[in-house]
Design a protein around this motif. Structure first.
Motif, mmCIF file in Angstrom:
data_model
loop_
_atom_site.group_PDB
_atom_site.id
_atom_site.type_symbol
_atom_site.label_atom_id
_atom_site.label_comp_id
_atom_site.label_asym_id
_atom_site.label_seq_id
_atom_site.Cartn_x
_atom_site.Cartn_y
_atom_site.Cartn_z
ATOM 1 N N ILE A 1 96.851 -12.545 89.457
ATOM 2 C CA ILE A 1 98.223 -12.039 89.312
ATOM 3 C C ILE A 1 99.015 -12.461 90.548
ATOM 4 O O ILE A 1 98.599 -12.200 91.680
ATOM 5 C CB ILE A 1 98.245 -10.508 89.178
ATOM 6 C CG1 ILE A 1 97.456 -10.076 87.947
ATOM 7 C CG2 ILE A 1 99.681 -10.006 89.072
ATOM 8 C CD1 ILE A 1 97.364 -8.589 87.755
ATOM 9 N N CYS B 1 105.224 -10.620 90.109
ATOM 10 C CA CYS B 1 105.095 -9.393 89.320
ATOM 11 C C CYS B 1 106.235 -8.424 89.655
ATOM 12 O O CYS B 1 106.449 -8.082 90.811
ATOM 13 C CB CYS B 1 103.741 -8.735 89.608
ATOM 14 S SG CYS B 1 103.578 -7.137 88.800
ATOM 15 N N ASN B 2 106.958 -7.991 88.615
ATOM 16 C CA ASN B 2 108.073 -7.055 88.854
ATOM 17 C C ASN B 2 107.716 -5.627 88.443
ATOM 18 O O ASN B 2 108.578 -4.763 88.375
ATOM 19 C CB ASN B 2 109.341 -7.531 88.144
ATOM 20 C CG ASN B 2 109.172 -7.496 86.626
ATOM 21 O OD1 ASN B 2 108.171 -6.997 86.114
ATOM 22 N ND2 ASN B 2 110.142 -8.023 85.904
ATOM 23 N N GLY B 3 106.453 -5.422 88.109
ATOM 24 C CA GLY B 3 106.000 -4.071 87.807
ATOM 25 C C GLY B 3 106.421 -3.543 86.442
ATOM 26 O O GLY B 3 106.422 -2.327 86.218
ATOM 27 N N CYS B 4 106.719 -4.433 85.517
ATOM 28 C CA CYS B 4 107.221 -3.965 84.208
ATOM 29 C C CYS B 4 106.139 -3.256 83.390
ATOM 30 O O CYS B 4 106.439 -2.562 82.431
ATOM 31 C CB CYS B 4 107.788 -5.130 83.410
ATOM 32 S SG CYS B 4 106.511 -6.274 82.844
ATOM 33 N N SER B 5 104.887 -3.481 83.693
ATOM 34 C CA SER B 5 103.712 -2.859 83.059
ATOM 35 C C SER B 5 103.427 -3.327 81.622
ATOM 36 O O SER B 5 102.646 -2.712 80.913
ATOM 37 C CB SER B 5 103.778 -1.321 83.113
ATOM 38 O OG SER B 5 104.621 -0.813 82.115
ATOM 39 N N LEU B 6 104.070 -4.435 81.215
ATOM 40 C CA LEU B 6 103.796 -4.928 79.851
ATOM 41 C C LEU B 6 102.338 -5.384 79.711
ATOM 42 O O LEU B 6 101.732 -5.204 78.658
ATOM 43 C CB LEU B 6 104.738 -6.085 79.503
ATOM 44 C CG LEU B 6 106.169 -5.669 79.175
ATOM 45 C CD1 LEU B 6 107.059 -6.883 78.989
ATOM 46 C CD2 LEU B 6 106.184 -4.811 77.907
ATOM 47 N N CYS B 7 101.777 -5.963 80.768
ATOM 48 C CA CYS B 7 100.378 -6.412 80.669
ATOM 49 C C CYS B 7 99.458 -5.214 80.432
ATOM 50 O O CYS B 7 98.552 -5.270 79.603
ATOM 51 C CB CYS B 7 99.969 -7.186 81.917
ATOM 52 S SG CYS B 7 100.288 -6.286 83.439
ATOM 53 N N MET C 1 98.636 -0.092 86.704
ATOM 54 C CA MET C 1 99.773 -0.238 87.611
ATOM 55 C C MET C 1 99.491 0.590 88.867
ATOM 56 O O MET C 1 99.093 1.752 88.769
ATOM 57 C CB MET C 1 101.062 0.247 86.932
ATOM 58 C CG MET C 1 101.403 -0.472 85.639
ATOM 59 S SD MET C 1 101.441 -2.273 85.799
ATOM 60 C CE MET C 1 102.801 -2.474 86.951
ATOM 61 N N ALA D 1 100.969 -4.817 88.983
ATOM 62 C CA ALA D 1 99.793 -4.821 88.105
ATOM 63 C C ALA D 1 98.559 -5.197 88.917
ATOM 64 O O ALA D 1 98.601 -6.121 89.720
ATOM 65 C CB ALA D 1 100.002 -5.827 86.980
ATOM 66 N N CYS E 1 103.755 -11.556 79.617
ATOM 67 C CA CYS E 1 104.326 -11.315 80.955
ATOM 68 C C CYS E 1 105.657 -12.057 81.088
ATOM 69 O O CYS E 1 105.701 -13.286 81.024
ATOM 70 C CB CYS E 1 103.364 -11.791 82.044
ATOM 71 S SG CYS E 1 104.117 -11.683 83.684
ATOM 72 N N PRO E 2 106.754 -11.323 81.270
ATOM 73 C CA PRO E 2 108.067 -11.991 81.341
ATOM 74 C C PRO E 2 108.221 -12.824 82.611
ATOM 75 O O PRO E 2 109.076 -13.689 82.684
ATOM 76 C CB PRO E 2 109.060 -10.826 81.332
ATOM 77 C CG PRO E 2 108.290 -9.650 81.837
ATOM 78 C CD PRO E 2 106.866 -9.861 81.441
ATOM 79 N N GLN E 3 107.373 -12.556 83.611
ATOM 80 C CA GLN E 3 107.483 -13.245 84.899
ATOM 81 C C GLN E 3 106.545 -14.441 85.017
ATOM 82 O O GLN E 3 106.510 -15.085 86.049
ATOM 83 C CB GLN E 3 107.146 -12.252 86.033
ATOM 84 C CG GLN E 3 108.130 -11.110 86.182
ATOM 85 C CD GLN E 3 109.469 -11.608 86.659
ATOM 86 O OE1 GLN E 3 110.403 -11.738 85.877
ATOM 87 N NE2 GLN E 3 109.556 -11.941 87.938
ATOM 88 N N ALA F 1 103.485 -14.301 85.522
ATOM 89 C CA ALA F 1 102.802 -13.967 86.770
ATOM 90 C C ALA F 1 101.280 -13.944 86.629
ATOM 91 O O ALA F 1 100.581 -13.749 87.615
ATOM 92 C CB ALA F 1 103.287 -12.610 87.269
ATOM 93 N N ILE F 2 100.781 -14.119 85.390
ATOM 94 C CA ILE F 2 99.331 -13.974 85.182
ATOM 95 C C ILE F 2 98.710 -15.313 84.804
ATOM 96 O O ILE F 2 99.282 -16.066 84.003
ATOM 97 C CB ILE F 2 99.040 -12.940 84.069
ATOM 98 C CG1 ILE F 2 99.773 -11.623 84.360
ATOM 99 C CG2 ILE F 2 97.539 -12.712 83.926
ATOM 100 C CD1 ILE F 2 99.642 -10.592 83.275
#
Ligand code: SF4
Ligand code: SF4
Length: 318
Positions: free
Chosen positions: A257, A262-268, A279, A288, A306-308, A310-311
């Motif tokens: 990650i 990572c913006n912390g959206c928690s979608l993962c 989280m 995450a 993941c919208p970013q 980041a994974i």
């Protein structure tokens, strides 16, 4: 919702190549709607669908139906004895023996001769009549989303009744009108040999009354699921460690990650079916964290969602 609006919804959600085709089987005493054209030469029923998907509105009385099998099945004419008996299927070598031919004919959905007086066939957006069914020319992927739209609305799985025989008449019209349920066909010998339907195309027929129901579901699927599937978001980006059978490899992956991204959206965390993520607060921000890497099945859902971006997944070195 009018026919043009309905057609636009289906077109936009599914990116259809061809117009959906509205078909009505006219009964005695019905008036011919305005703007219909009677073709100069007879056409097979399957050919009339192909003409309509290109934008034409056809009125097809029995004298303009070139396929005696199709017009018999649709209840426009009396079927010829040679077709009714099954003999012709043997001559064409499409079935092995007369018992098999009779069985196929007996199980085929048909209307009684004289039930109908003509067919009306038109692109949905131009159809100024109430169709019995609407026929979609689709690829398998588009057929899948039509099925999903039905399930989205009802929770039900589909049960199709189909055959490689008498596809556009029996399977797309009679079956759908009698059962009230959508149906699929892959075409038949006649329909494929006498039209330009592509080898990659098939047909789905939807009862007219279900058209608005599916039209409500499709835009919801098109808001997320359809474009995601088309972008192949779970496809692993690289085959970075082509392995041989028996290689010393337990199939485990490492999850990376990018903390900066990572913006912390928690979608993962929400999407992961194996609860691999949690989280946690890190330097005052939620991030995450991989807590159960050993559960990961490498489905790539987290990577795709993941919208970013980041994974990343990579093969764990053992
Ligand atoms: S989905 Fe991506 S951005 Fe959102 S918490 Fe997970 S890693 Fe971070
Ligand atoms: S690849 Fe699938 S199982 Fe593995 S962490 Fe991502 S969502 Fe969970």
């Amino acid at each position: 919702m009018n026919h043009a609006q309905l057609a636009e919804i289906y077109q936009e959600a599914l990116s259809l190549r061809w117009s959906p085709v509205a078909v009505r089987l006219m009964k005695a005493g019905e008036e011919i709607p305005e703007g219909m054209v009677e073709p100069t030469l007879p056409l097979r029923h399957c050919q009339s669908i192909i003409v309509a998907r290109r934008g034409y509105c056809l009125y097809m009385p029995p004298r303009k139906h070139a396929c005696p099998d199709g017009s018999g099945i649709l209840g426009l004419t009396e079927m010829s004895p040679k077709l009714r008996s099954g003999d012709l299927y043997l001559l064409f070598k499409k079935l092995p023996d007369i018992e098999c031919a009779r069985k196929m004919i007996a199980s085929r959905p048909e209307f009684e001769p004289g039930t109908h007086q003509a067919t009306l066939v038109a692109p949905l957006e131009r159809a100024n009549f109430e169709p019995d069914v609407v026929i979609f020319t689709v690829w398998p992927e588009q057929a899948m989303w039509l099925c999903c739209a039905k399930t989205y609305a009802s929770g039900e799985r589909q049960v199709f009744r189909t055959s490689g025989y008498n596809s556009t008449c029996a399977d797309l019209l009679v079956q759908v009108m009698k059962s009230g349920e959508m149906n699929i066909t892959f075409g038949c010998y006649g329909a494929r040999a006498s039209t330009e339907i592509d080898d990659s195309e098939l047909y789905v027929s939807v009862p007219y009354e279900q058209l608005p129901v599916l039209a409500e579901s499709l835009p919801k699927l098109a808001a997320k699921s359809i474009p995601e599937e088309r972008r192949k978001i779970y496809l692993p980006p690289i085959m970075d460690n082509i392995s041989r059978p028996g290689q010393d490899d337990d199939g485990k992956v490492e999850l990376l990650i990018d903390e900066e991204r990572c913006n912390g959206c928690s979608l993962c965390e929400a999407f992961c079916p194996a609860s691999v993520f949690e989280m946690m607060e890190h330097n005052g921000a939620m991030k995450a964290v991989v807590i159960k890497a050993e559960n990961c099945s490498a489905c790539y859902t987290c990577v795709g969602q993941c919208p970013q971006r980041a994974i990343q997944l990579r093969h764990a070195k053992i």
